[in-house]
Motif scaffolding. Structure first.
Motif, PDB file in Angstrom:
ATOM      1  N   PHE A  40       0.840  -1.244   0.194  1.00 23.74           N
ATOM      2  CA  PHE A  40       0.414   0.067   0.143  1.00 23.74           C
ATOM      3  C   PHE A  40       1.275   1.426  -0.150  1.00 23.74           C
ATOM      4  CE2 PHE A  40      -2.304   3.211   2.253  1.00 23.74           C
ATOM      5  CZ  PHE A  40      -3.896   3.610   1.860  1.00 23.74           C
ATOM      6  N   ALA A  41       2.180   1.259   0.880  1.00 22.22           N
ATOM      7  CA  ALA A  41       3.039   2.380   0.787  1.00 22.22           C
ATOM      8  C   ALA A  41       3.644   2.407  -0.596  1.00 22.22           C
ATOM      9  CB  ALA A  41       3.721   2.156   2.172  1.00 22.22           C
ATOM     10  N   THR A  42       3.699   1.577  -0.966  1.00 24.01           N
ATOM     11  CA  THR A  42       4.672   2.010  -2.201  1.00 24.01           C
ATOM     12  C   THR A  42       3.488   2.421  -3.552  1.00 24.01           C
ATOM     13  OG1 THR A  42       5.823  -0.328  -1.590  1.00 24.01           O
ATOM     14  CG2 THR A  42       6.131   0.667  -4.460  1.00 24.01           C
ATOM     15  N   GLY A  70       9.465  10.013  -0.185  1.00 20.29           N
ATOM     16  CA  GLY A  70       8.375  11.567   1.123  1.00 20.29           C
ATOM     17  C   GLY A  70       7.117  11.043   1.117  1.00 20.29           C
ATOM     18  N   GLY A  71       5.755  10.303  -0.612  1.00 17.19           N
ATOM     19  CA  GLY A  71       5.347   9.971  -0.350  1.00 17.19           C
ATOM     20  C   GLY A  71       4.529   8.441   0.516  1.00 17.19           C
ATOM     21  N   MET A 109       3.981   4.541   4.481  1.00 17.26           N
ATOM     22  CA  MET A 109       4.933   3.147   5.918  1.00 17.26           C
ATOM     23  C   MET A 109       4.836   3.356   7.382  1.00 17.26           C
ATOM     24  SD  MET A 109       7.463   1.071   4.719  1.00 17.26           S
ATOM     25  CE  MET A 109       6.880   0.918   2.763  1.00 17.26           C
ATOM     26  N   VAL A 110       4.700   4.799   7.896  1.00 17.73           N
ATOM     27  CA  VAL A 110       5.189   5.791   9.463  1.00 17.73           C
ATOM     28  C   VAL A 110       3.933   5.570   9.899  1.00 17.73           C
ATOM     29  CG1 VAL A 110       6.072   7.021  10.842  1.00 17.73           C
ATOM     30  CG2 VAL A 110       8.193   6.901   8.776  1.00 17.73           C
ATOM     31  N   ALA A 111       3.652   6.207   9.047  1.00 18.22           N
ATOM     32  CA  ALA A 111       1.173   5.778   9.873  1.00 18.22           C
ATOM     33  C   ALA A 111       0.940   4.807   9.748  1.00 18.22           C
ATOM     34  CB  ALA A 111       0.377   6.755   8.813  1.00 18.22           C
ATOM     35  N   PRO A 122       5.630   1.963  17.627  1.00 21.09           N
ATOM     36  CA  PRO A 122       6.537   3.227  18.543  1.00 21.09           C
ATOM     37  C   PRO A 122       7.497   3.949  17.079  1.00 21.09           C
ATOM     38  CG  PRO A 122       7.833   1.652  19.328  1.00 21.09           C
ATOM     39  CD  PRO A 122       6.524   0.672  18.479  1.00 21.09           C
ATOM     40  N   LEU A 123       7.305   4.885  16.968  1.00 19.53           N
ATOM     41  CA  LEU A 123       8.004   5.818  15.365  1.00 19.53           C
ATOM     42  C   LEU A 123       9.617   5.399  16.135  1.00 19.53           C
ATOM     43  CD1 LEU A 123       6.550   9.413  15.935  1.00 19.53           C
ATOM     44  CD2 LEU A 123       6.088   7.690  14.392  1.00 19.53           C
TER      45      LEU A 123
END
Length: 331
Positions: free
Chosen positions: A261-263, A276-277, A282-284, A292-293
């Motif tokens: 999904f992130a890709t 960037g996107g 991915m982090v979100a 955790p971050l």
């Protein structure tokens, strides 16, 4: 074969232009965003460094091996499509073109596909409109298998990813549309009637669309989907392993879903290589899974380094070889 004039399909790689400036600007923005995040949180880079220090050399090697497997499988797909199209190129030649194109993965406009067509023109004499269906089918194959992987992950993983179903549907629809010769030819005809100019350009585009019929048969479609599916699954599995190495086990299919999904989301932003996107998505998504971050940020950085940037490193190593071979053939 005599060369008939300057080739304008790709910029001179020896001259850094606006494409490189845009790429470095995007990288700087990503780094700035991460830096501001670290300043505004209680964790910061010390915790991130501690997480990265947990990775052993053999673990990094395993991630790179899975990425290499993905690239090899997709290069075999490229070779099979080239043979089906009728290109008079050999196995090593096709792999050289495919890997060399990775060098331009993060340039605006995806110039990797254009430089591959440029090499093919120099080495075989085939005009770009005759080789364009090869690049289009390769890109459509990626969209189709990523949509299928995302749909499978959403089915098998616990929980849901908001917005993933529409993204998967859009990617699959785009892949189907891009590989339907009649639909593309009709679109080109409609565009020509709207503009009423450049008849030769539109005629070439219609001819390229019709050449897609070469790929519309069972064994070829099975090759495209099978090799692409295994290749992208290998990278999704690498993301799953990486999260486990960092102590953030979220399940195989959830990890595959987030990676794919992130890709796709990064690609929809239009940024070169999804810079960037893809990282932000991915982090979100990892944060929504309770990661955790101080874990999600290094995990995102490492998986991008061992996938996208590893591919670029391979491309930079192969690009000069492919360029010299094409120059010799064109001389």
């Amino acid at each position: 074969m005599m060369r008939q004039g300057p080739d304008r399909l790709a910029p001179d790689p020896a001259r850094p232009g606006r494409e490189q400036a845009v790429v470095f600007g995007l990288i700087a923005l990503v780094g700035l965003g991460l830096g501001l995040w670290s300043l505004g949180t209680a964790t910061g880079w010390a915790e991130i460094g501690a997480q990265l220090a947990r990775l052993q050399p053999w673990q990094v090697a395993a991630l790179l091996a899975l990425s290499a497997g993905n690239y090899l499988l997709r290069s075999l797909r490229w070779h099979g499509l080239a043979r089906r199209l009728g290109l008079p190129t050999g196995f090593a030649q096709n792999l050289r073109h495919y890997f060399g194109g990775f060098a331009l993965s993060v340039t605006p406009g995806r110039l990797g596909e254009l430089v591959r067509m440029r090499w093919l023109k120099r080495e075989t004499g085939w005009a770009p409109e005759r080789t364009a269906p090869l690049a289009l089918m390769d890109r459509a194959g990626d969209l189709a298998v990523m949509a299928l992987l995302l749909a499978l992950g959403l089915t098998l993983a616990a929980g849901r990813i908001t917005g993933a179903a529409p993204v998967a549907a859009f990617a699959l629809a785009a892949a189907i549309f891009a590989t339907r010769p009649r639909l593309l030819a009709a679109l080109v005809t409609r565009l020509y009637r709207s503009f009423g100019r450049f008849p030769r350009l539109f005629a070439r585009a219609r001819g390229a669309a019709r050449l897609l019929t070469r790929f519309c048969h069972g064994p070829t479609l099975a090759l495209v989907l099978g090799l692409g599916f295994l290749g992208w699954l290998a990278e999704g599995y690498a993301f799953h392993l990486l999260l486990g190495f960092l102590g953030a086990e979220i399940g195989l299919w959830k990890a595959v879903s987030i990676f794919v999904f992130a890709t796709l989301a990064g690609g929809l932003t239009g940024a070169p290589g999804g810079l960037g996107g893809a990282e932000a998505a991915m982090v979100a998504l990892l944060s929504l899974e309770g990661v955790p971050l101080e874990t999600s940020v290094p995990a995102t950085a490492v998986i991008r380094l061992t996938t996208l940037w590893f591919a670029i490193a391979i491309g930079l190593a192969v690009f000069p070889v492919a360029e010299r071979a094409a120059a010799r053939a064109a001389a």
